[in-house]
Design an enzyme around this catalytic site. Structure first.
Site, mmCIF file in Angstrom:
data_model
loop_
_atom_site.group_PDB
_atom_site.id
_atom_site.type_symbol
_atom_site.label_atom_id
_atom_site.label_comp_id
_atom_site.label_asym_id
_atom_site.label_seq_id
_atom_site.Cartn_x
_atom_site.Cartn_y
_atom_site.Cartn_z
ATOM 1 N N CYS A 118 0.820 -1.202 0.000
ATOM 2 C CA CYS A 118 0.000 0.000 0.000
ATOM 3 C C CYS A 118 0.866 1.270 0.000
ATOM 4 O O CYS A 118 1.495 1.599 -0.987
ATOM 5 C CB CYS A 118 -0.962 -0.040 1.179
ATOM 6 S SG CYS A 118 -2.422 1.004 1.000
ATOM 7 N N HIS A 119 0.945 1.978 1.134
ATOM 8 C CA HIS A 119 1.806 3.162 1.239
ATOM 9 C C HIS A 119 3.173 2.834 1.834
ATOM 10 O O HIS A 119 4.024 3.707 1.965
ATOM 11 C CB HIS A 119 1.129 4.235 2.096
ATOM 12 C CG HIS A 119 -0.146 4.765 1.501
ATOM 13 N ND1 HIS A 119 -1.357 4.180 1.722
ATOM 14 C CD2 HIS A 119 -0.378 5.818 0.669
ATOM 15 C CE1 HIS A 119 -2.296 4.841 1.073
ATOM 16 N NE2 HIS A 119 -1.732 5.838 0.428
ATOM 17 N N GLU A 148 -6.511 6.465 -4.236
ATOM 18 C CA GLU A 148 -6.591 7.682 -3.412
ATOM 19 C C GLU A 148 -7.889 8.438 -3.704
ATOM 20 O O GLU A 148 -8.540 8.957 -2.783
ATOM 21 C CB GLU A 148 -5.387 8.595 -3.693
ATOM 22 C CG GLU A 148 -4.023 7.964 -3.447
ATOM 23 C CD GLU A 148 -3.719 7.696 -1.982
ATOM 24 O OE1 GLU A 148 -4.629 7.798 -1.145
ATOM 25 O OE2 GLU A 148 -2.560 7.355 -1.690
#
Length: 230
Positions: A118-119, A148
């Site tokens: 993910c991030h 996002e």
């Protein structure tokens, strides 16, 4: 004597601030930690958890995540579950998490596997091996711009001066891999050597499983077991 890699280090964000609508806090996403943790434990690995500052908190939106399955919700409600003893958005602190970056560099140089989700690939902003960015030229994926927008996080990223993962990774010289699925919440995982990356929470178990598959073929000449990082 050759020894199989048999320990896992899961790195989570220290960021735990108000970010989402209704004042909900960001932090580590429940299933992004739970599913890899369970996968590694089921394969017999020792699992440690770490953050840059030694503190962390759960992303409060992850408890109402539409795709959270029944088992994950039961684990969330079970306050005796080991993960509740942890005393996501890693894009807040991972780029400058020098302690975690040193650990990741050491693991990779000693034959370990690095996984990101993910991030989480924000850690690569300053993760170097032999004074070179580890991610340069390597295939990688992460949470997409479409994701996002779906999460209505675009404006909040701008407010906090945070980049899209795609832009960050491209700027670092990575070979960005765009998921082929129209739905940004669909599973998608990329493997490049001893580097595994996943696009979203739904990909968490697969990232862990791919890391296990890679480790099965990796041995080191050392008396102490090396760690894989997720």
């Amino acid at each position: 004597m050759a020894q199989t890699l048999n320990r896992v280090l899961i790195a989570v964000t220290s960021a735990n601030l108000k970010f989402w609508p209704l004042g909900l806090k960001t932090g580590y996403f429940w299933t992004e930690v739970l599913h890899p943790y369970e996968t590694f434990k089921n394969h017999g690995y020792e699992v440690d958890l770490v953050s840059e500052t030694g503190t962390t908190g759960m992303d409060e939106s992850s408890s109402i995540y539409a795709q959270i399955d029944g088992e994950s919700r039961r684990a969330l409600n079970d306050k005796t579950h080991p993960l509740h003893e942890l005393w996501s958005w890693s894009c807040f602190d991972f780029p400058k998490a020098t302690g975690l970056q040193r650990i990741g560099s050491s693991i990779y140089q000693n034959g370990g596997v690095i996984g990101s989700l993910c991030h989480g690939p924000a850690i690569f902003a300053n993760l170097k091996v032999n004074n070179q960015l580890l991610i340069k030229g390597k295939k990688v994926t992460a949470f997409t711009k479409g994701g996002e927008k779906l999460m209505m996080a675009t404006d909040r990223l701008k407010e906090h001066n945070l980049p899209f993962m795609e832009d960050l990774l491209r700027d670092l010289g990575a070979d960005w891999q765009e998921p082929p699925n129209i739905n940004p919440m669909s599973e998608f995982v990329v493997v490049d050597g001893r580097l595994v990356s996943g696009v979203n929470p739904a990909s968490a178990s697969i990232v862990a499983q791919k890391a296990v598959e890679i480790v099965k073929g990796v041995h080191v000449d050392d008396k102490q077991p090396k760690k894989s990082i997720f």
